[in-house]
Design a protein around this motif. Structure first.
Motif, PDB file in Angstrom:
ATOM      1  N   GLY A  87       0.770  -1.123   0.057  1.00 38.68           N
ATOM      2  CA  GLY A  87       0.074  -0.058   0.111  1.00 38.68           C
ATOM      3  C   GLY A  87       0.892   1.247  -0.098  1.00 38.68           C
ATOM      4  O   GLY A  87       0.281   2.329   0.182  1.00 38.68           O
ATOM      5  N   THR A  88       2.071   1.014   0.032  1.00 41.01           N
ATOM      6  CA  THR A  88       3.154   2.207  -0.241  1.00 41.01           C
ATOM      7  C   THR A  88       3.173   2.926   0.864  1.00 41.01           C
ATOM      8  O   THR A  88       4.344   3.290   1.445  1.00 41.01           O
ATOM      9  CB  THR A  88       2.704   3.135  -1.180  1.00 41.01           C
ATOM     10  N   TYR A  89       1.963   3.635   1.359  1.00 40.15           N
ATOM     11  CA  TYR A  89       2.158   4.791   2.667  1.00 40.15           C
ATOM     12  C   TYR A  89       1.862   4.195   3.811  1.00 40.15           C
ATOM     13  O   TYR A  89       1.525   3.151   4.310  1.00 40.15           O
ATOM     14  CB  TYR A  89       0.818   5.555   2.289  1.00 40.15           C
ATOM     15  N   TRP A  90       2.705   5.136   4.703  1.00 40.09           N
ATOM     16  CA  TRP A  90       2.518   4.805   6.212  1.00 40.09           C
ATOM     17  C   TRP A  90       1.571   5.550   6.878  1.00 40.09           C
ATOM     18  O   TRP A  90       1.019   6.457   6.137  1.00 40.09           O
ATOM     19  CB  TRP A  90       3.731   5.314   6.962  1.00 40.09           C
ATOM     20  N   ARG A  91       0.818   5.122   7.739  1.00 42.27           N
ATOM     21  CA  ARG A  91      -0.463   5.661   8.296  1.00 42.27           C
ATOM     22  C   ARG A  91      -0.213   6.060   9.838  1.00 42.27           C
ATOM     23  O   ARG A  91       0.343   5.309  10.612  1.00 42.27           O
ATOM     24  CB  ARG A  91      -1.671   4.634   8.165  1.00 42.27           C
ATOM     25  N   ASP A  92      -1.072   6.969  10.422  1.00 47.60           N
ATOM     26  CA  ASP A  92      -1.256   7.067  11.640  1.00 47.60           C
ATOM     27  C   ASP A  92      -1.941   5.919  12.451  1.00 47.60           C
ATOM     28  O   ASP A  92      -2.795   4.977  11.570  1.00 47.60           O
ATOM     29  CB  ASP A  92      -2.044   8.254  12.164  1.00 47.60           C
ATOM     30  N   VAL A  93      -1.863   5.468  13.545  1.00 47.64           N
ATOM     31  CA  VAL A  93      -2.454   4.255  14.127  1.00 47.64           C
ATOM     32  C   VAL A  93      -3.759   4.368  14.409  1.00 47.64           C
ATOM     33  O   VAL A  93      -4.641   3.637  13.833  1.00 47.64           O
ATOM     34  CB  VAL A  93      -1.557   3.728  15.476  1.00 47.64           C
ATOM     35  N   SER A  94      -4.365   5.461  14.784  1.00 48.05           N
ATOM     36  CA  SER A  94      -5.555   5.802  15.048  1.00 48.05           C
ATOM     37  C   SER A  94      -6.361   6.738  14.187  1.00 48.05           C
ATOM     38  O   SER A  94      -5.748   7.560  13.649  1.00 48.05           O
ATOM     39  CB  SER A  94      -5.917   6.496  16.490  1.00 48.05           C
ATOM     40  N   ALA A  95      -7.659   6.446  13.843  1.00 45.53           N
ATOM     41  CA  ALA A  95      -8.182   7.358  13.034  1.00 45.53           C
ATOM     42  C   ALA A  95      -8.760   8.520  13.713  1.00 45.53           C
ATOM     43  O   ALA A  95      -9.044   8.451  14.918  1.00 45.53           O
ATOM     44  CB  ALA A  95      -9.528   6.518  12.396  1.00 45.53           C
ATOM     45  N   LEU A  96      -9.124   9.919  13.207  1.00 43.72           N
ATOM     46  CA  LEU A  96      -9.681  10.831  13.480  1.00 43.72           C
ATOM     47  C   LEU A  96     -10.822  11.406  12.897  1.00 43.72           C
ATOM     48  O   LEU A  96     -10.837  11.141  11.612  1.00 43.72           O
ATOM     49  CB  LEU A  96      -8.348  12.042  13.534  1.00 43.72           C
ATOM     50  N   THR A  97     -11.499  11.977  13.624  1.00 41.45           N
ATOM     51  CA  THR A  97     -12.936  12.500  13.078  1.00 41.45           C
ATOM     52  C   THR A  97     -13.058  13.764  13.085  1.00 41.45           C
ATOM     53  O   THR A  97     -12.733  14.749  13.937  1.00 41.45           O
ATOM     54  CB  THR A  97     -14.152  11.917  13.793  1.00 41.45           C
ATOM     55  N   TRP A  98     -13.357  14.549  11.947  1.00 36.34           N
ATOM     56  CA  TRP A  98     -13.613  15.855  11.779  1.00 36.34           C
ATOM     57  C   TRP A  98     -15.196  16.278  11.221  1.00 36.34           C
ATOM     58  O   TRP A  98     -15.841  15.695  10.693  1.00 36.34           O
ATOM     59  CB  TRP A  98     -12.739  16.341  10.536  1.00 36.34           C
ATOM     60  N   ALA A  99     -15.454  17.287  11.892  1.00 38.61           N
ATOM     61  CA  ALA A  99     -16.849  17.599  11.747  1.00 38.61           C
ATOM     62  C   ALA A  99     -16.903  19.183  11.076  1.00 38.61           C
ATOM     63  O   ALA A  99     -16.351  19.950  11.662  1.00 38.61           O
ATOM     64  CB  ALA A  99     -17.889  17.742  12.912  1.00 38.61           C
ATOM     65  N   GLY A 100     -17.553  19.192   9.888  1.00 45.75           N
ATOM     66  CA  GLY A 100     -17.473  20.191   8.922  1.00 45.75           C
ATOM     67  C   GLY A 100     -18.878  20.967   8.701  1.00 45.75           C
ATOM     68  O   GLY A 100     -19.961  20.204   9.298  1.00 45.75           O
ATOM     69  N   LYS A 101     -19.062  21.946   7.929  1.00 44.16           N
ATOM     70  CA  LYS A 101     -20.408  22.710   7.774  1.00 44.16           C
ATOM     71  C   LYS A 101     -20.905  22.173   6.399  1.00 44.16           C
ATOM     72  O   LYS A 101     -20.325  21.737   5.403  1.00 44.16           O
ATOM     73  CB  LYS A 101     -20.285  24.022   7.817  1.00 44.16           C
ATOM     74  N   LEU A 102     -22.001  22.297   6.194  1.00 41.81           N
ATOM     75  CA  LEU A 102     -22.860  21.973   4.723  1.00 41.81           C
ATOM     76  C   LEU A 102     -23.888  22.987   4.631  1.00 41.81           C
ATOM     77  O   LEU A 102     -24.686  22.896   5.123  1.00 41.81           O
ATOM     78  CB  LEU A 102     -23.464  20.330   4.789  1.00 41.81           C
ATOM     79  N   PRO A 103     -23.741  23.765   3.500  1.00 39.05           N
ATOM     80  CA  PRO A 103     -22.436  23.887   2.569  1.00 39.05           C
ATOM     81  C   PRO A 103     -21.597  24.953   3.322  1.00 39.05           C
ATOM     82  O   PRO A 103     -21.775  25.706   4.176  1.00 39.05           O
ATOM     83  CB  PRO A 103     -23.085  24.760   1.496  1.00 39.05           C
ATOM     84  N   ALA A 104     -20.116  24.894   2.800  1.00 36.70           N
ATOM     85  CA  ALA A 104     -19.288  25.701   3.127  1.00 36.70           C
ATOM     86  C   ALA A 104     -18.085  25.742   2.166  1.00 36.70           C
ATOM     87  O   ALA A 104     -17.822  24.441   1.670  1.00 36.70           O
ATOM     88  CB  ALA A 104     -18.691  25.605   4.546  1.00 36.70           C
ATOM     89  N   ALA A 105     -17.445  26.828   2.092  1.00 36.49           N
ATOM     90  CA  ALA A 105     -16.294  26.686   1.184  1.00 36.49           C
ATOM     91  C   ALA A 105     -14.801  26.662   1.914  1.00 36.49           C
ATOM     92  O   ALA A 105     -14.762  27.296   3.037  1.00 36.49           O
ATOM     93  CB  ALA A 105     -16.260  28.093   0.219  1.00 36.49           C
ATOM     94  N   ALA A 106     -13.881  25.996   1.342  1.00 36.14           N
ATOM     95  CA  ALA A 106     -12.761  25.857   1.748  1.00 36.14           C
ATOM     96  C   ALA A 106     -12.484  25.826   3.111  1.00 36.14           C
ATOM     97  O   ALA A 106     -11.856  26.611   3.872  1.00 36.14           O
ATOM     98  CB  ALA A 106     -11.821  26.907   1.209  1.00 36.14           C
ATOM     99  N   GLN A 107     -12.932  24.578   3.645  1.00 37.89           N
ATOM    100  CA  GLN A 107     -12.834  24.298   4.928  1.00 37.89           C
ATOM    101  C   GLN A 107     -11.598  23.269   5.414  1.00 37.89           C
ATOM    102  O   GLN A 107     -11.373  22.522   4.431  1.00 37.89           O
ATOM    103  CB  GLN A 107     -14.112  23.358   5.553  1.00 37.89           C
TER     104      GLN A 107
END
Length: 295
Positions: A145-165
């Motif tokens: 898979g080529t890439y190294w990854r962080d061990v844990s997943a992170l969650t982001w909450a954004g707005k809908l709609p919104a530009a360039a978040q």
């Protein structure tokens, strides 16, 4: 020959430290290499050179672990040739797994832990010094898979709609993230998410009512409508046919989130998305759950 193991940088394989009592990494062990792009040559008669091709995927990477194997027993006491053989056999059992990929962790410095899935394809031929009761061996790990990854997943909450978040939890990535989970909360009609760096889009054709959510698995190109606050597609109503992705690479994966430098600052690497939809309210939202990716 009880040599104190090095602390950093170091590796573990399936939870087994590569700096341990019976073996340790040699100083020449390589750090992870920068992966090469898959070569594509497009030549046009009458034009010098080749046409530039953007958005190329990268090759699988390899990393070599150099190991110095001692005759120390697991309790730290000095052993003999039998102990050396037991240590070699233990390493063989770690790297000889074939029914699954190995869980490799790279700790380049305190507080940093990167994970990759790997396998051993090349032969590892130990150089054994019988009189001095030690061995040297090199193990070549291939990371499909080529890439190294962080061990844990992170969650982001954004707005809908919104530009360039800015997807702040994923800042600092150096490689595209191709396996994100995206959850869209209604009400929203025809919601769309665009990765600003590449222009790749992920769109849902239809209406999501209040209290409903559409969960999208970008890696496996699946989607489901769910009514609970879940990140699991199981139990939801399949709506994969209502999801469309456009842009480079979208035929094989959806919405690869790509970090980009801010200006000329290589230490500022952000993932930015723009979201659009109609029929939204204050409850409408978009969320992304993923692990950062690293070259």
């Amino acid at each position: 020959m009880n040599v104190p193991p090095l602390t950093y940088p170091t590796y573990t394989v399936d939870g087994v430290p590569m700096d341990s009592t019976g073996w340790y990494l040699t100083p020449t062990t390589r750090r992870r290499p920068l992966p090469a792009a898959k070569a594509v040559a497009v030549e046009v008669p009458g034009r010098a050179g080749q046409l530039p091709v953007l958005g190329l995927d990268v090759e699988a990477t390899t990393i070599t672990l150099g190991l110095f194997v001692t005759c120390c027993r697991p309790d730290g006491t000095e052993g003999d040739l039998e102990a050396l053989e037991h240590n070699l056999a233990a390493l063989y059992s770690v790297f000889g797994v074939r029914h699954r990929l190995l869980d490799v962790r790279h700790m380049p410095a305190p507080g940093i832990e990167l994970q990759a899935s790997a396998t051993v394809l090349a032969a590892a031929d130990p150089d054994v010094d019988i009189p001095n009761r030690y061995a040297r061996m090199q193990v070549v790990l291939t990371i499909p898979g080529t890439y190294w990854r962080d061990v844990s997943a992170l969650t982001w909450a954004g707005k809908l709609p919104a530009a360039a978040q800015t997807v702040t939890p994923l800042a600092g990535s150096t490689a595209p993230i191709v396996d994100a989970l995206v959850r869209i909360t209604g009400p929203a009609t025809n919601p769309k998410i665009t990765d600003v760096a590449t222009g790749v889009t992920l769109a849902y054709a239809g209406a999501i009512t209040g209290g409903q959510r559409v969960l999208v698995d970008c890696e496996n190109m699946r989607a489901a409508r769910v009514s609970t606050n879940t990140w699991d597609l199981a139990g939801g109503t399949d709506v994969t046919g209502s999801v469309d992705s456009t842009g480079p690479g979208s035929a094989s994966r959806w919405l690869h989130l790509t970090p980009a430098m801010a200006g000329h600052d290589p230490f500022s690497r952000a993932i930015t998305v723009t979201t659009t939809a109609t029929g939204t309210s204050g409850a409408s939202a978009v969320e992304i759950r993923a692990r950062r990716a690293h070259l």
